[in-house]
Design an enzyme around this catalytic site. Structure first.
Site, short mmCIF file in Angstrom:
data_model
loop_
_atom_site.label_atom_id
_atom_site.label_comp_id
_atom_site.label_asym_id
_atom_site.label_seq_id
_atom_site.Cartn_x
_atom_site.Cartn_y
_atom_site.Cartn_z
N ASP A 1 0.92 -1.18 -0.14
CA ASP A 1 -0.18 -0.07 -0.12
C ASP A 1 1.00 1.17 -0.04
O ASP A 1 2.22 1.25 -0.05
CB ASP A 1 -0.84 -0.03 1.21
CG ASP A 1 -2.12 0.77 0.94
OD1 ASP A 1 -2.17 1.80 0.62
OD2 ASP A 1 -3.36 0.02 0.78
N HIS B 1 -12.34 -0.25 -8.09
CA HIS B 1 -13.57 0.61 -8.26
C HIS B 1 -13.37 1.92 -7.79
O HIS B 1 -14.57 2.73 -7.90
CB HIS B 1 -15.03 -0.22 -7.35
CG HIS B 1 -14.66 -0.15 -5.95
ND1 HIS B 1 -15.84 0.25 -5.01
CD2 HIS B 1 -13.75 0.51 -5.00
CE1 HIS B 1 -15.51 0.45 -3.75
NE2 HIS B 1 -13.93 0.74 -3.96
C1 LIG Z 1 -10.90 1.03 -0.72
S1 LIG Z 1 -9.62 0.79 0.12
C2 LIG Z 1 -9.29 -1.04 0.00
C3 LIG Z 1 -8.38 -1.58 1.24
C4 LIG Z 1 -8.48 -3.11 1.22
N1 LIG Z 1 -7.98 -3.67 -0.10
C5 LIG Z 1 -9.60 -3.58 1.53
O1 LIG Z 1 -10.32 -4.66 0.76
O2 LIG Z 1 -10.33 -3.28 2.55
C6 LIG Z 1 -8.18 1.01 -1.22
C7 LIG Z 1 -6.62 0.79 -0.98
O3 LIG Z 1 -5.95 1.48 -1.74
C8 LIG Z 1 -4.75 2.21 -1.44
N2 LIG Z 1 -4.07 2.94 -2.39
C9 LIG Z 1 -4.54 4.05 -2.99
N3 LIG Z 1 -3.57 4.48 -4.05
C10 LIG Z 1 -2.55 3.46 -4.07
C11 LIG Z 1 -1.40 3.36 -4.63
N4 LIG Z 1 -1.14 4.32 -5.59
N5 LIG Z 1 -0.57 2.51 -4.49
C12 LIG Z 1 -0.82 1.56 -3.70
N6 LIG Z 1 -2.07 1.70 -2.77
C13 LIG Z 1 -2.74 2.60 -3.09
C14 LIG Z 1 -5.52 2.94 -0.23
O4 LIG Z 1 -4.34 3.49 0.46
C15 LIG Z 1 -6.30 1.98 0.26
O5 LIG Z 1 -5.63 1.22 1.39
#
Ligand SMILES: C[S@@+](CC[C@H](N)C(=O)[O-])C[C@H]1O[C@@H](n2cnc3c(N)ncnc32)[C@H](O)[C@@H]1O
Length: 423
Positions: free
Chosen positions: A275, A320
């Site tokens: 992440d 999404h």
């Molecule tokens: C809606 S959350 C989903 C978290 C987890 N996968 C779950 O199912 O609960 C989206 C995740 O994508 C991460 N994220 C956003 N941009 C990112 C990037 N450029 N690289 C890696 N992670 C990222 C956010 O920090 C967040 O933890």
């Protein structure tokens, strides 16, 4: 209902309600479960065996309600912006905490702790009471229902504050955003961007000040704790056991809540959670000692080429958040690490055609789809759209199976990398 086609629809609906209510009653009696009430200490939980009966009851009751309204009143009923005024007042002033548990407070006492005069506060709360939030045990007094009582938990209050403080202003600008940027695939060209007068996408904007970030984090926590999003669906609905001693990369895996559950149930699995830096910085401290060897964290931007070799790349609730252009980039960034037969598992809503889901569930899923548009110019996708997205990213992504757990909105989309040339 097919046996009584000649009866008017409202009678058919009333009969469906009556027979389903009898079935629910029998299920609850047989299991010695309490019956639903609005009482503040209500302990009712719908048993899983009753979910079909619940669908019929709620949809039939809602259809009967809508059927008996004239069109103008029906539009008025669904025009929910007025409701947001009470929600915003309740969340912003933490009004639920001003009412003692199993006690009561006067409108005057509550008003004194807010910026509202007593008559304004009374109007706000009486509008909320019409939605089962608070009740008036006697004239001039306010007490809890089970709904308002829930909001005494600060995380639940934040969960209510996000739609009112972030979602509502953004929603009101969403049509204008689609008008201003037709066909845009940029996450910073949304109702949220217009409402906040920013060129930042929501996730960059919402990180400051810290209270705003904390409020959003609490909203996410509450959402993730609902049964639909429970990690149990990840654990129970995929044959992780058959992978043997495999490595799973949880791409965008936040602070490892899914990884810890996988490690707990499948002792052969090693899970690497990737992440952004700020999210994984102290995540290790949340992992129970017994899993620390098998649950590790790494800062990795999922738009950059994947460098970790693994049998499975798992992406839950990641794509999404992104318009197709960016979702394709996230998928393509995995390619350098994929071997012939490597698995990519996407866990997301797989939208259904209209009318497949019970309407009350379809309404929730469609709200989620709209919310992705409001906040991030993103969306939920149908099976066909997932397939097209994968093919567009690379035809070597082969969609093998869609697994749809019961009682969860999220499907597991099982994909294999098909390239015999890759090792
Ligand atoms: C809606 S959350 C989903 C978290 C987890 N996968 C779950 O199912 O609960 C989206 C995740 O994508 C991460 N994220 C956003 N941009 C990112 C990037 N450029 N690289 C890696 N992670 C990222 C956010 O920090 C967040 O933890």
């Amino acid at each position: 209902m097919s046996s009584c086609q000649s009866l008017p629809r409202f009678v058919q609906l009333a009969q469906a309600i009556s027979s389903s209510a009898t079935q629910l009653h029998e299920i609850l009696l047989a299991k010695h479960l309490p019956f639903p009430t609005f009482d503040e200490d209500d302990a009712f939980q719908m048993p899983k065996e009753a979910s079909k009966v619940q669908d019929v009851l709620i949809d039939a009751a809602a259809e009967l309600h809508d059927l008996l309204l004239d069109p103008i009143t029906l539009i008025h009923h669904y025009g929910t912006y007025i409701n947001m005024i009470s929600f915003q007042a309740i969340a912003r002033f933490r009004i639920a905490n001003m009412i003692p548990a199993n006690g009561q407070a006067s409108y005057e006492e509550v008003a004194q702790q807010t910026c509202f005069t007593e008559p304004v506060l009374r109007r706000m709360l009486q509008a909320a009471m019409a939605m089962r939030i608070f009740r008036e045990p006697e004239p001039g007094m306010v007490a809890h229902t089970k709904v308002s009582k829930l909001l005494t938990d600060p995380r639940m209050n934040d969960w209510l504050a996000i739609p009112t403080e972030e979602g509502w202003p953004a929603a009101s600008k969403t049509v204008s955003a689609y008008e201003k940027w037709p066909g845009s695939e940029e996450p910073n060209e949304s109702g949220f961007s217009l409402a906040n007068n920013t060129s930042d996408a929501m996730y960059n904007c919402i990180t400051s000040p810290p209270e705003r970030a904390q409020r959003f984090a609490n909203f996410m926590r509450v959402t993730a704790s609902s049964y639909d999003y429970d990690p149990v669906h990840v654990v129970n609905n995929y044959d992780w056991e058959s992978l043997g001693a495999a490595t799973v990369v949880d791409v965008g895996g936040s602070q490892g809540h899914i990884a810890i559950q996988l490690a707990k149930h499948f002792s052969n699995l090693k899970i690497l959670v990737q992440d952004i830096e700020s999210v994984v910085a102290n995540a290790d401290s949340r992992v129970p000692e017994e899993f620390k060897q098998r649950v590790r964290f790494e800062a990795h931007d999922f738009f950059q080429p994947q460098a970790v070799a693994a049998e499975v790349f798992f992406l839950r609730l990641v794509l999404h958040n992104w318009p197709d252009k960016y979702a394709v980039r996230i998928l393509r960034a995995l390619i350098p690490a994929l071997n012939h037969g490597s698995r990519v598992i996407i866990m997301e809503i797989c939208m259904k055609e209209r009318g497949v889901l019970p309407l009350w569930k379809e309404k929730l899923v469609r709200k989620m789809d709209m919310m992705m548009g409001v906040l991030l110019n993103a969306r939920e996708r149908t099976f066909g759209e997932w397939k097209a997205l994968l093919t567009h990213a690379d035809p070597r992504f082969i969609l093998k199976e869609v697994i749809e757990p019961q009682n969860s909105y999220l499907a597991l989309i099982d994909i294999r990398w098909n390239d015999p040339q890759s090792h």
